[in-house]
Design a protein around this motif. Structure first.
Motif, PDB file in Angstrom:
ATOM      1  N   GLU A   1      42.282  78.442   8.294  1.00 26.95           N
ATOM      2  CA  GLU A   1      41.143  78.923   8.296  1.00 26.95           C
ATOM      3  C   GLU A   1      39.789  77.871   8.070  1.00 26.95           C
ATOM      4  O   GLU A   1      39.648  76.586   7.293  1.00 26.95           O
TER       5      GLU A   1
ATOM      6  N   THR B   1      35.893  76.709   9.112  1.00 31.54           N
ATOM      7  CA  THR B   1      34.079  76.360   8.977  1.00 31.54           C
ATOM      8  C   THR B   1      33.451  75.786   9.530  1.00 31.54           C
ATOM      9  O   THR B   1      33.986  74.586   9.297  1.00 31.54           O
TER      10      THR B   1
ATOM     11  N   GLN C   1      27.835  81.220  13.665  1.00 33.11           N
ATOM     12  CA  GLN C   1      29.441  81.326  13.363  1.00 33.11           C
ATOM     13  C   GLN C   1      30.105  79.930  12.352  1.00 33.11           C
ATOM     14  O   GLN C   1      30.939  78.887  12.552  1.00 33.11           O
ATOM     15  N   TYR C   2      29.888  80.318  11.222  1.00 28.49           N
ATOM     16  CA  TYR C   2      30.365  79.849  10.237  1.00 28.49           C
ATOM     17  C   TYR C   2      31.515  80.049  10.070  1.00 28.49           C
ATOM     18  O   TYR C   2      32.881  78.630  10.101  1.00 28.49           O
ATOM     19  N   ASN C   3      32.848  81.297   9.948  1.00 32.69           N
ATOM     20  CA  ASN C   3      33.920  81.358   9.271  1.00 32.69           C
ATOM     21  C   ASN C   3      33.996  81.137  11.829  1.00 32.69           C
ATOM     22  O   ASN C   3      34.227  82.260  12.147  1.00 32.69           O
TER      23      ASN C   3
ATOM     24  N   GLN D   1      36.685  81.442  15.031  1.00 32.30           N
ATOM     25  CA  GLN D   1      38.107  82.161  14.903  1.00 32.30           C
ATOM     26  C   GLN D   1      39.592  81.580  16.054  1.00 32.30           C
ATOM     27  O   GLN D   1      38.649  81.512  16.947  1.00 32.30           O
TER      28      GLN D   1
ATOM     29  N   LYS E   1      42.887  72.419   1.132  1.00 32.89           N
ATOM     30  CA  LYS E   1      41.588  72.015   1.910  1.00 32.89           C
ATOM     31  C   LYS E   1      41.123  70.798   2.668  1.00 32.89           C
ATOM     32  O   LYS E   1      41.062  69.906   1.371  1.00 32.89           O
TER      33      LYS E   1
END
Length: 304
Positions: A85, A87, A105-107, A109, A142
């Motif tokens: 994931e 960010t 675009q924070y997240n 893809q 993370k």
């Protein structure tokens, strides 16, 4: 008969003026339009056993719209990470030490075909004071890292942008995406339209993404009226232009018809999903040789 004589004189004046302007224009810039279609590494970061590489066109972050490709590689195994994931948060430190951001675009893809994480950033200022905050998760761990970067001037005016406050009190941004190099023809015109999302709660630990949130507006219309505003051009327009509407990629698409090279102004009117004008004014249709053309209160200048 007098009307036809006047019309013939106006056409002759415009033709001569266009030729003179075109000659001056060619001498000034040599018809060179900077365009880049190759993605190169613009910055790299390291965290633990991972290298993060962010690619942009020409390996450079420009003011305006930037498509971004982010890759994560395990440096021990040399394998790409595809299940993370990711960010992405760009932060600008202003002269008064306050912090701001820009549409992004924070997240990010994951693109399974090309094996990278995709996103964008619409950098609003040329500055050496930008910092990118990146986070990613691998095997439930993370990682958070940051990197100072520079944003430079966009020399291609066909990729200009504008920022403004709408009549609804919201902060908007319009950034041109394509074409990089227009033709004397009908050109597909693409733009991103974004809005700052005002925070609804007090700030948490910096950098709190809720304080720097932006989104692409949905269901709006961007009305288009291209003109050549220079006095010698008489502020003339062109036929067969199409207003910009949102497509499935989230961007806004339309058509601009450039009938000759030179200075053009994209006069714009932004309407929300209810058809209410948020910014922009109608441009007079008068042919005004010798007088600089009137522009909408919302416009973007181009040059090719």
């Amino acid at each position: 008969m007098r009307f036809f004589n006047y019309l013939a004189m106006a056409i002759a004046f415009a033709a001569v003026s266009c030729t003179l302007d075109k000659t001056d224009y060619e001498a000034e810039i040599g018809l060179e339009i900077p365009e880049t279609y190759e993605f190169k590494e613009a910055v790299s970061l390291n965290s633990g056993n991972f290298k993060i590489s962010i690619e942009a066109l020409n390996g450079t972050f420009y003011k305006g719209y930037n498509e971004l490709h982010l890759k994560i590689v395990n440096t021990q195994t040399n394998q790409n990470i595809t299940t993370s994931e990711v960010t992405f948060l760009p932060i600008l430190t202003n002269a008064d030490e306050s912090k701001s951001s820009c549409p992004h675009q924070y997240n990010m893809q994951f693109d399974a075909v090309n094996k990278y994480f995709s996103g964008y950033s619409v950098f609003t200022n040329e500055s050496t004071s930008w910092k990118l905050y990146i986070s990613f998760t691998v095997d439930n761990q993370k990682y958070e890292i940051s990197k100072d970067v520079s944003v430079v001037k966009q020399d291609n005016k066909n990729l200009n942008m504008t920022a403004f406050t709408g009549k609804d009190g919201e902060q908007y941004f319009i950034a041109l995406v394509t074409p990089q190099k227009p033709k004397v023809a009908e050109n597909a015109l693409t733009a991103g339209i974004y809005k700052y999302n005002k925070p609804t709660a007090a700030a948490g630990t910096f950098p709190d993404p809720s304080q720097f949130s932006y989104s692409a507006v949905t269901g709006y219309t961007l009305k288009l009226d291209p003109r050549m505003p220079e006095p010698s051009m008489g502020n003339h327009s062109s036929p067969n232009n199409k207003d910009l509407t949102q497509q499935t990629d989230g961007l806004y698409h339309g058509v601009v018809n450039y009938t000759m090279t030179g200075n053009w102004t994209l006069n714009l009117i932004l309407l929300n999903q209810n058809g209410l004008i948020l910014k922009g004014t109608v441009v007079p249709t008068d042919f005004t040789p010798g007088i600089e053309g009137v522009k909408s209160e919302l416009y973007i200048d181009t040059l090719f």
